[in-house]
Design a protein around this motif. Sequence first.
Motif, PDB file in Angstrom:
ATOM      1  N   ASP A 330      41.172  31.263  52.150  1.00  0.00           N
ATOM      2  CA  ASP A 330      41.952  30.023  52.173  1.00  0.00           C
ATOM      3  C   ASP A 330      41.233  28.895  51.445  1.00  0.00           C
ATOM      4  N   SER A 331      39.906  28.893  51.487  1.00  0.00           N
ATOM      5  CA  SER A 331      39.149  27.857  50.770  1.00  0.00           C
ATOM      6  C   SER A 331      39.307  28.010  49.266  1.00  0.00           C
ATOM      7  N   VAL A 332      39.289  29.257  48.785  1.00  0.00           N
ATOM      8  CA  VAL A 332      39.511  29.511  47.363  1.00  0.00           C
ATOM      9  C   VAL A 332      40.933  29.126  46.972  1.00  0.00           C
ATOM     10  N   LEU A 333      41.898  29.440  47.826  1.00  0.00           N
ATOM     11  CA  LEU A 333      43.289  29.081  47.567  1.00  0.00           C
ATOM     12  C   LEU A 333      43.451  27.570  47.465  1.00  0.00           C
ATOM     13  N   ALA A 334      42.708  26.827  48.268  1.00  0.00           N
ATOM     14  CA  ALA A 334      42.778  25.358  48.227  1.00  0.00           C
ATOM     15  C   ALA A 334      42.330  24.833  46.859  1.00  0.00           C
ATOM     16  N   ILE A 335      41.277  25.434  46.295  1.00  0.00           N
ATOM     17  CA  ILE A 335      40.830  25.053  44.950  1.00  0.00           C
ATOM     18  C   ILE A 335      41.922  25.372  43.929  1.00  0.00           C
ATOM     19  N   GLN A 336      42.547  26.513  44.076  1.00  0.00           N
ATOM     20  CA  GLN A 336      43.599  26.911  43.142  1.00  0.00           C
ATOM     21  C   GLN A 336      44.799  25.978  43.211  1.00  0.00           C
ATOM     22  N   ILE A 337      45.105  25.476  44.400  1.00  0.00           N
ATOM     23  CA  ILE A 337      46.207  24.522  44.545  1.00  0.00           C
ATOM     24  C   ILE A 337      45.910  23.251  43.750  1.00  0.00           C
TER      25      ILE A 337
END
Length: 368
Positions: A330-337
Motif C-alpha cells: 500500500d505504501s508503494v501504491l501511495a507513491i504511484q498515486i
Amino acid sequence: MINLSFSTHEKKAMKLFNTTLNGRIYFRLRETNEIKFYLESFPGVFIVNPLIYSKISKTIETNFFSSNENNLILTTNGLIWGTEKTDFDLSEFPIDDFHKLPENQRNITTAIMMFATKFISAMRIVSRQVSIPTSITSAYMEEFEEGLPSINYPIINNKFESFLDNFIWQTSVIWEQLVETDKNTINPKFPIYEKLIVDAIQAIKTDDFKRALLYSAIAMETIATTKLDSVFESKLTNLDSSLRLINITVNKSKKVVKDPIYSFIRAKCKFNELLHELSLYLTGKSLRIENPKLFEKASKLYRTRNKIAHLGEPIDNEGKNDIFQECYQDSVLAIQICQELLNWFGETNNFPIIRFGFVKTYPVTINE
C-alpha cells in the motif's frame, strides 16, 4: 579483460577540500566523465571525480562495486572540492548564515562546508537517492602543487557476473545530474510535493509505512493545490475570460481584480472537490470524470491520511477496506498515486519504485 584509462587535464596547483559525510553516496560513472565539474553557483570551485579519491585522500573511502554497459558503480563517504584560485572574495557569498559567523570563521573552508551541505541536499532530490546523508562530519584543506592525477578506469571482468540491487542502480548519482543539482543548491526550485515524495520513498526503505502513507497523502494534496493555484494565477494575470473577474476598490488609489467564485470554492472545498468541482471550473477537466479509478484511489489515500492524523494509525474499524494499510504494497501504491496525479496534471516527473530485484553487472579490479 578491458582496461579503460584516460588522462586529459592540465597540471595546475590547487587547493582541495575533503568533506566527510555521515553516510555514503552511490555514483554511476562513465569513462567519459570529466575529472572536474566546475560549479556555476560557486564560481571558481569544482567537484573532483570520485574515481581518483583513493589517489588523493586518506580520509575519504571509495569502494568500487561493479560495472554494466560502461557504467561503473562506486560508493564514497565524502566529496572532494577544489579551486585553482589563490584568493577568494567571500563578501558576497550567497549563504546568509555564513555572514553571521564571527569574522575569524568566515573563510573558504567554512564556505565550502556550508555550500556542500546545501549541494548534497539538492543532490538527494535530483537523484532520488533517498539515503544520501545531508550533514558533514569533518572537512580539511590541503594543497596540490602538481595538480590532480590522471584517471585510471578500473578493469572490467566480463567473464564473471555479479548482481546489484535495482534501486541502487536506478538512483546512483550520474555525472550529468550535477548540472541540475548545481542549479538548485543556493535557491532550490523543487516543489514541496517533490521533497515529500522523496521522504515517503525513504520511509518505505526503512519500513516506516505509516510515515510513507502520511507523506504521500500530504504530497498528493499539495500537488492538487499547487497545480490548480498555478493555473488560476496564470489566468488571473492574463485576465482570462473564463474567470468571473470583478474589480474591487481597496481605497481611493487602489483597485484589485478578483474572482469571488474561485475564492469561495477554494476556501470551502475539501480534497475531492479540488479534483472535481474546482478543477472543472478552472480547467474544464475533472479527475472524477476523466479517471474515476485514480479519483477513488486518491480519495482512499486521503481518508487514510485523516485516520492517521486523528487516530495515530490507519484503522479500518468497520471493515469497509476504504483506507490503505501500513504495509509495503500500500505504501508503494501511495507513491504511484502521486505519480499518476502528476501525470494527469501534465507533469512528467518520475520517481523510482522500490521493488525486489537486481541488475546484472560485472566485477571490477582497480587499476592503479
